[in-house]
Design an enzyme around this catalytic site. Sequence first.
Site, mmCIF file in Angstrom:
data_model
loop_
_atom_site.group_PDB
_atom_site.id
_atom_site.type_symbol
_atom_site.label_atom_id
_atom_site.label_comp_id
_atom_site.label_asym_id
_atom_site.label_seq_id
_atom_site.Cartn_x
_atom_site.Cartn_y
_atom_site.Cartn_z
ATOM 1 N N HIS A 45 0.823 -1.204 0.000
ATOM 2 C CA HIS A 45 0.000 0.000 0.000
ATOM 3 C C HIS A 45 0.863 1.262 0.000
ATOM 4 O O HIS A 45 0.577 2.231 -0.712
ATOM 5 C CB HIS A 45 -0.922 -0.030 1.219
ATOM 6 N N GLU A 48 2.254 1.737 -3.412
ATOM 7 C CA GLU A 48 1.202 2.256 -4.310
ATOM 8 C C GLU A 48 1.090 3.772 -4.180
ATOM 9 O O GLU A 48 1.037 4.502 -5.171
ATOM 10 C CB GLU A 48 -0.137 1.581 -3.986
ATOM 11 N N HIS A 49 1.052 4.273 -2.956
ATOM 12 C CA HIS A 49 0.993 5.718 -2.728
ATOM 13 C C HIS A 49 2.201 6.416 -3.346
ATOM 14 O O HIS A 49 2.071 7.453 -3.999
ATOM 15 C CB HIS A 49 0.968 6.009 -1.225
ATOM 16 N N GLU A 125 -4.775 8.325 7.122
ATOM 17 C CA GLU A 125 -5.706 7.341 6.564
ATOM 18 C C GLU A 125 -6.064 6.289 7.614
ATOM 19 O O GLU A 125 -7.220 5.859 7.711
ATOM 20 C CB GLU A 125 -5.075 6.680 5.330
#
Length: 397
Positions: A45, A48-49, A125
Amino acid sequence: MENLRKKINGITLLYEKRNLPITSIAFAFKVGSLRENERIKGISHFLEHMLFKGTKTKSQKEIAAGIEKLGGELNGFTGYEVTGYYTKIPSKNFSKAFEILADLVQNPALSEKEMKKERKVIYEEIKMNYDDPKRFLHRKVFECLYPKPYGLPIIGDYKSLRNIDRKNLVLWHNKNYCANNLIISVVGNTSLDEIDKCIKENVGMKKGKVGKDFLLKKVCKNFYEKRKNLKQAHLSFSFHLPLNFKYFPLFEILNAIVGQGMSSWLFQEIREKRGLAYSTHSEIDVGKKYGYFMMYVGTSIDKVKECEIIVKDIIKKMKEIDRKEFEEAKEQVIGNFHLKREDSLTTCLQLIDCEIKNIYNEYYRFEEIVKEVKREQVKNIFKDFIGISKVFVLPKR
């Protein structure tokens, strides 16, 4: 309708031709959080960011503007078994958008300065996911069905994110972002010749070592949390589904009957007959190595027991579904499948999902396969049933 699956230099290309002047493109890699150990949980993740933060030749703004100024949209996702990047674009701008996506996934800058900022963004987040009890509940469901490190959140936690440095990201990218891990899905009004040309000109990934499949153990735990300032109790009831993809359409049928729409059992029993909830539904989540069925109810704290009894009765009822209801649910599932296919991006991502599960060949036979499903097969879902996992997020009195 023209569609195909083929290999180009180790890359898997999925393609469907359409007549509307819109094309959806996705680059997806067969790696997600199930490949991560506890120390670096969240690295897929995080990477991905970071891929959206700039490449060796383009800044974050240049990447975003490069797509948006062409009339397109750009986004990404990280799952348990896949990480993806996609755009939906006017077909006339296909080659430009493809070039940007190809650059994004192959040549990330992975700046340490940007990493420090993005780590803070992911912390926010995590807070956002916790503050929303329904989001939090969904993430806890998986944790209660599968042991560590697999059941830990896709996003990771504060400790694991602090462990991830630039070297980790570079190694993860080099190891997993390789040709034989890459699926390119294209759905829209773009010729196969143009796609082939773009791949050959813009994608230079070499083949790599792909991680071996693993055995994902099942557990069945419960989780209860009480919170101040909550007005509603959030309840989930989940159980494992067998990892047998000949049953996949059956899962969809069962889901339609139990909790999809206003005619479903959950909606009728909990909302219509008793007025116990505004929101109640069921959902399935099935990957190559995991699968579960979940029922959700949002209700008052004093109605929790009543809702729990209703859900348990529904689970018993699942094993003896009425024939007429079963056949009607087939039509519902087939209809919903075609409605979703109207959108090119949805189809683009559905094709990737089927490829990950090794059921790509069944995608275009979905209606035929659903019609062949027998009501008697429902009992096989419960053959290795190990119980109900409950996750409750409750108001603190």
